[in-house]
Design an enzyme around this catalytic site. Structure first.
Site, PDB file in Angstrom:
ATOM      1  N   GLU A 271       0.785  -1.228   0.000  1.00 16.18           N
ATOM      2  CA  GLU A 271       0.000   0.000   0.000  1.00 16.18           C
ATOM      3  C   GLU A 271       0.816   1.277   0.000  1.00 16.18           C
ATOM      4  O   GLU A 271       0.399   2.276   0.599  1.00 16.18           O
ATOM      5  CB  GLU A 271      -0.923   0.004   1.224  1.00 16.18           C
ATOM      6  CG  GLU A 271      -0.209   0.053   2.575  1.00 16.18           C
ATOM      7  CD  GLU A 271       0.171  -1.276   3.183  1.00 16.18           C
ATOM      8  OE1 GLU A 271       0.457  -1.331   4.385  1.00 16.18           O
ATOM      9  OE2 GLU A 271       0.191  -2.281   2.435  1.00 16.18           O
ATOM     10  N   HIS A 295      -8.115  -3.925  -1.103  1.00 18.54           N
ATOM     11  CA  HIS A 295      -7.388  -3.931   0.173  1.00 18.54           C
ATOM     12  C   HIS A 295      -6.377  -2.791   0.214  1.00 18.54           C
ATOM     13  O   HIS A 295      -6.294  -2.053   1.207  1.00 18.54           O
ATOM     14  CB  HIS A 295      -6.691  -5.282   0.348  1.00 18.54           C
ATOM     15  CG  HIS A 295      -5.955  -5.423   1.645  1.00 18.54           C
ATOM     16  ND1 HIS A 295      -6.558  -5.907   2.787  1.00 18.54           N
ATOM     17  CD2 HIS A 295      -4.674  -5.147   1.989  1.00 18.54           C
ATOM     18  CE1 HIS A 295      -5.691  -5.924   3.778  1.00 18.54           C
ATOM     19  NE2 HIS A 295      -4.524  -5.459   3.312  1.00 18.54           N
ATOM     20  N   GLU A 296      -5.603  -2.636  -0.868  1.00 19.32           N
ATOM     21  CA  GLU A 296      -4.574  -1.594  -0.867  1.00 19.32           C
ATOM     22  C   GLU A 296      -5.200  -0.198  -0.901  1.00 19.32           C
ATOM     23  O   GLU A 296      -4.668   0.741  -0.294  1.00 19.32           O
ATOM     24  CB  GLU A 296      -3.618  -1.789  -2.051  1.00 19.32           C
ATOM     25  CG  GLU A 296      -2.983  -3.182  -2.160  1.00 19.32           C
ATOM     26  CD  GLU A 296      -2.389  -3.696  -0.865  1.00 19.32           C
ATOM     27  OE1 GLU A 296      -1.989  -2.899  -0.002  1.00 19.32           O
ATOM     28  OE2 GLU A 296      -2.317  -4.929  -0.697  1.00 19.32           O
ATOM     29  N   HIS A 299      -6.152   0.728   2.564  1.00 20.96           N
ATOM     30  CA  HIS A 299      -4.998   1.130   3.365  1.00 20.96           C
ATOM     31  C   HIS A 299      -4.737   2.639   3.294  1.00 20.96           C
ATOM     32  O   HIS A 299      -4.063   3.191   4.174  1.00 20.96           O
ATOM     33  CB  HIS A 299      -3.744   0.395   2.890  1.00 20.96           C
ATOM     34  CG  HIS A 299      -3.420  -0.832   3.677  1.00 20.96           C
ATOM     35  ND1 HIS A 299      -3.294  -0.826   5.048  1.00 20.96           N
ATOM     36  CD2 HIS A 299      -3.171  -2.109   3.292  1.00 20.96           C
ATOM     37  CE1 HIS A 299      -2.983  -2.042   5.467  1.00 20.96           C
ATOM     38  NE2 HIS A 299      -2.912  -2.844   4.431  1.00 20.96           N
ATOM     39  N   GLU A 318      -4.114  -3.827   9.701  1.00 23.42           N
ATOM     40  CA  GLU A 318      -4.627  -4.863   8.803  1.00 23.42           C
ATOM     41  C   GLU A 318      -6.047  -5.311   9.115  1.00 23.42           C
ATOM     42  O   GLU A 318      -6.823  -5.590   8.203  1.00 23.42           O
ATOM     43  CB  GLU A 318      -3.675  -6.059   8.796  1.00 23.42           C
ATOM     44  CG  GLU A 318      -2.286  -5.732   8.261  1.00 23.42           C
ATOM     45  CD  GLU A 318      -2.289  -5.221   6.811  1.00 23.42           C
ATOM     46  OE1 GLU A 318      -3.331  -5.333   6.132  1.00 23.42           O
ATOM     47  OE2 GLU A 318      -1.252  -4.710   6.372  1.00 23.42           O
ATOM     48  N   ASP A 375       9.671 -10.330  10.062  1.00 25.37           N
ATOM     49  CA  ASP A 375       9.387 -11.162   8.886  1.00 25.37           C
ATOM     50  C   ASP A 375       8.915 -12.550   9.314  1.00 25.37           C
ATOM     51  O   ASP A 375       7.992 -13.123   8.727  1.00 25.37           O
ATOM     52  CB  ASP A 375      10.620 -11.287   7.993  1.00 25.37           C
ATOM     53  CG  ASP A 375      10.922 -10.004   7.240  1.00 25.37           C
ATOM     54  OD1 ASP A 375       9.999  -9.191   7.064  1.00 25.37           O
ATOM     55  OD2 ASP A 375      12.085  -9.815   6.842  1.00 25.37           O
ATOM     56  N   TYR A 383      -4.579  -9.796  10.142  1.00 26.64           N
ATOM     57  CA  TYR A 383      -5.585  -9.553   9.106  1.00 26.64           C
ATOM     58  C   TYR A 383      -6.934 -10.165   9.512  1.00 26.64           C
ATOM     59  O   TYR A 383      -7.944  -9.469   9.610  1.00 26.64           O
ATOM     60  CB  TYR A 383      -5.148 -10.162   7.776  1.00 26.64           C
ATOM     61  CG  TYR A 383      -3.905  -9.584   7.161  1.00 26.64           C
ATOM     62  CD1 TYR A 383      -3.984  -8.760   6.041  1.00 26.64           C
ATOM     63  CD2 TYR A 383      -2.637  -9.879   7.664  1.00 26.64           C
ATOM     64  CE1 TYR A 383      -2.845  -8.241   5.442  1.00 26.64           C
ATOM     65  CE2 TYR A 383      -1.487  -9.358   7.083  1.00 26.64           C
ATOM     66  CZ  TYR A 383      -1.595  -8.541   5.976  1.00 26.64           C
ATOM     67  OH  TYR A 383      -0.463  -8.019   5.405  1.00 26.64           O
TER      68      TYR A 383
END
Length: 606
Positions: A271, A295-296, A299, A318, A375, A383
């Site tokens: 995003e 979704h993006e 954001h 998220e 990560d 989410y």
């Protein structure tokens, strides 16, 4: 209120905060480095300040100055994944509210975790190299010395020098271009980001790029071989933007562009303000609503405009974005479509919890990330557990329209700032002051601080196993891509199907035909789920196709689980390792690191 401390950053964000960055970047494709100078405008938050700390990772620092005066600096001890603190001693003392411009001259490493350098052979055009950055969550520090924490938000201006046959784009509004006065073979592109953002949203792409207009405030960028197809696929972007504005208020970023990246990009989308990244697997050929782009777009409000204060509160980004994405789908499609997407999300959450383990604290909605690699912690939990929690609250307070009133008000209140879960919760109780008794009955600790699945399952009921027996060839042919994916995903949650059942499904549904043709990308998710079922059932005939899909694109959602499933097929375990080692150099650094961990590949294999 307890102050939030970001365990993933060394920067002295309690003592000072960056207000603006001025970047000068020289992109060197021969050495695979960026040579840069960044001027940080920093505001002091305490009196008697004479030092500050920035985040770095694998950077060579050659010079530091403060308001034009040389400043002493030292790099601290290197952390295994959080990088190295850059300690700067100012040649003067500053008081609370005063500003200083700190200039750092530096060079990135060829191994910078934020950057992926692609050879011409890895591009669609096959003639020129390509570069893209991916800074989320804590990788900006490998590209720019900065306060690499989402609690610090700043504007920026950038000048980027690239070979003149290439084009540079950034997550910002373009501000023109000119020949590089230092080198006639290069061009300088200029960019301005006037809305404050956290460092993880800084983005740069350099390649042989072309653009097409897809709306009054949108272009799509890609290599020329894909740009017309991309323009066709993303033609509905403006309608999604307008729908989001109707739900949560004006879009403040000016431009909304999309860049289609090469296949090694590890995510479905990213995003970055003014420049959403998109995987080429979205080039579908079907004009249905793209959940990734919705979704993006969402954001732009939840995550970019209102940002989590630390990665421990990532669900605020998220969970709200998935909720808003599905409200966009509800407006453009139907409530039934929103419910359908929620069913799929719940199963994604179940898969994630099963993978991490029911008691793994990383499945908390608000996990502790002290000494945790962000990560490695990345998953569907923030989410889908986040969405499930918001959906539960929606039901408690009176439905989607009522709860969207809160979401819009929350965004307006915290716009341009960063927020913690405690602040969000306090405002929830303030907004619903007439429903406090209901909110007090929520199992807050069970939702926020308890691992595993949520304490309440309030999502729509799913198809039962006996329902699947009635499926015929005609039924499956009539299903849309999302419905067929859902049908196959239901089977993934059962015990591994007997091989005879999988072969019968192939006879009836002919799912292996989804390969090597244009439909491949249109139903990539279907193929991925189907190959999961096949490999899990130990059907050897499907193994070559599974290896092909795992290596020809780099989207983590597909690549990592397929490699994991192939590794668990003992007969092909060593082949899975060998195939990974063969393709690792072409993978994004994040993808390569996570797959290596799954396959238990040691550093010595590098």
């Amino acid at each position: 209120m307890v102050p939030v401390i970001d365990p993933c950053s060394f920067s002295s964000s309690a003592r000072c905060t960056t207000k603006h960055l001025n970047l000068m970047l020289h992109v060197d494709f021969e050495s695979h480095v960026i040579r840069g100078k960044v001027a940080l405008t920093v505001e002091m938050l305490e009196d008697k300040c004479s030092s500050l700390t920035l985040d770095t990772k694998d950077l060579q620092i050659s010079k530091v100055a403060a308001n034009g005066q040389e400043a002493k600096f030292a790099l601290g001890a290197k952390h295994s994944f959080n990088g190295t603190p850059l300690e700067i001693s100012l040649p003067f003392e500053l008081s609370r509210g005063q500003h200083v411009i700190v200039e750092v001259t530096y060079e990135t490493s060829p191994r910078a975790s934020a950057l992926q350098w692609l050879t011409p052979a890895q591009t669609a055009g096959k003639k020129h190299p390509y570069l893209f950055s991916q800074c989320q969550a804590t990788h900006c520090r490998s590209m720019i010395p900065c306060q690499d924490t989402p609690m610090v938000k700043h504007t920026y201006y950038a000048q980027v020098s690239v070979p003149k046959e290439l084009v540079a784009v950034m997550g910002a509004v373009g501000d023109g271009q000119e020949p590089d006065p230092q080198d006639s073979s290069r061009t300088i592109y200029r960019f301005r980001q006037a809305v404050p953002i956290p460092s993880y949203l800084i983005a740069i792409v350099v390649g042989v790029l072309e653009s097409r207009d897809i709306g009054p405030r949108s272009k799509v960028w890609s290599e020329k071989e894909l740009v017309d197809q991309a323009a066709y696929e993303f033609a509905e972007t403006e309608s999604m933007l307008k729908t989001a504005e109707d739900l949560v208020g004006p879009y403040v970023w000016g431009q909304y562009d999309i860049v289609v990246l090469p296949p090694s990009f590890p995510y479905g989308g990213m995003e970055n303000p003014c420049l959403t990244y998109a995987t080429p697997t979205l080039l579908a050929g079907d004009r249905s609503l793209s959940g990734v782009i919705a979704h993006e777009i969402a954001h732009s409000w939840t995550g970019n405009l209102v940002t989590t204060k630390s990665w421990e509160h990532f669900w605020l980004n998220e969970g709200h974005t998935v909720y808003l994405e599905r409200m966009i789908a509800r407006a453009l499609e139907s409530e039934q479509y929103r419910q359908f997407k929620a069913i799929g999300g719940w199963k994604e959450l179940q898969d994630t919890v099963n993978l991490f383990g029911q008691s793994n604290p990383l499945t908390n909605l608000v996990p502790s990330l002290k000494e945790v690699d962000t990560d490695a912690a990345f998953s569907f939990v923030p989410y889908e557990k986040g969405f499930a929690f918001l959906y539960h609250l929606e039901e408690l307070v009176g439905g989607p329209e009522v709860f969207m009133g809160f979401v819009k008000s929350y965004i307006q209140l915290y716009a341009y700032s960063s927020v913690s879960t405690e602040e969000w919760k306090n405002y929830l109780f303030t907004y619903f002051k007439d429903k406090v008794d209901i909110l007090k009955k929520v199992d807050w600790d069970g939702w926020m601080n308890t691992p595993g699945m949520p304490p309440v399952h309030s999502l729509p009921s799913q198809a039962k196993e006996e329902d699947l027996a009635s499926f015929s060839d005609a039924d499956v042919k009539a299903l849309s891509s999302p419905q067929l994916t859902e049908f196959l995903a239901l089977l993934l949650h059962q015990n591994p199907l007997p091989l005879s059942h999988v072969k019968r499904m192939q006879e009836v549904y002919n799912l292996n035909s989804i390969k090597n043709c244009e439909i491949r990308f249109r139903v990539e998710m279907i193929l991925w789920v189907w190959l999961h079922l096949c490999v899990r059932a130990r059907w050897e005939e499907a193994v070559p196709l599974a290896f092909q899909m795992a290596t020809e694109q780099g989207r983590l959602k597909y690549t990592r689980p397929l490699f994991r499933e192939l590794y668990n097929f003992e007969k092909y375990r060593q082949e899975a390792v060998n195939m990974f080692l063969q393709h690792r150099a072409a993978m994004h650094p994040v993808t390569a690191a996570l797959v290596a961990r799954d396959l238990k590949v040691e550093q010595s294999h590098k």
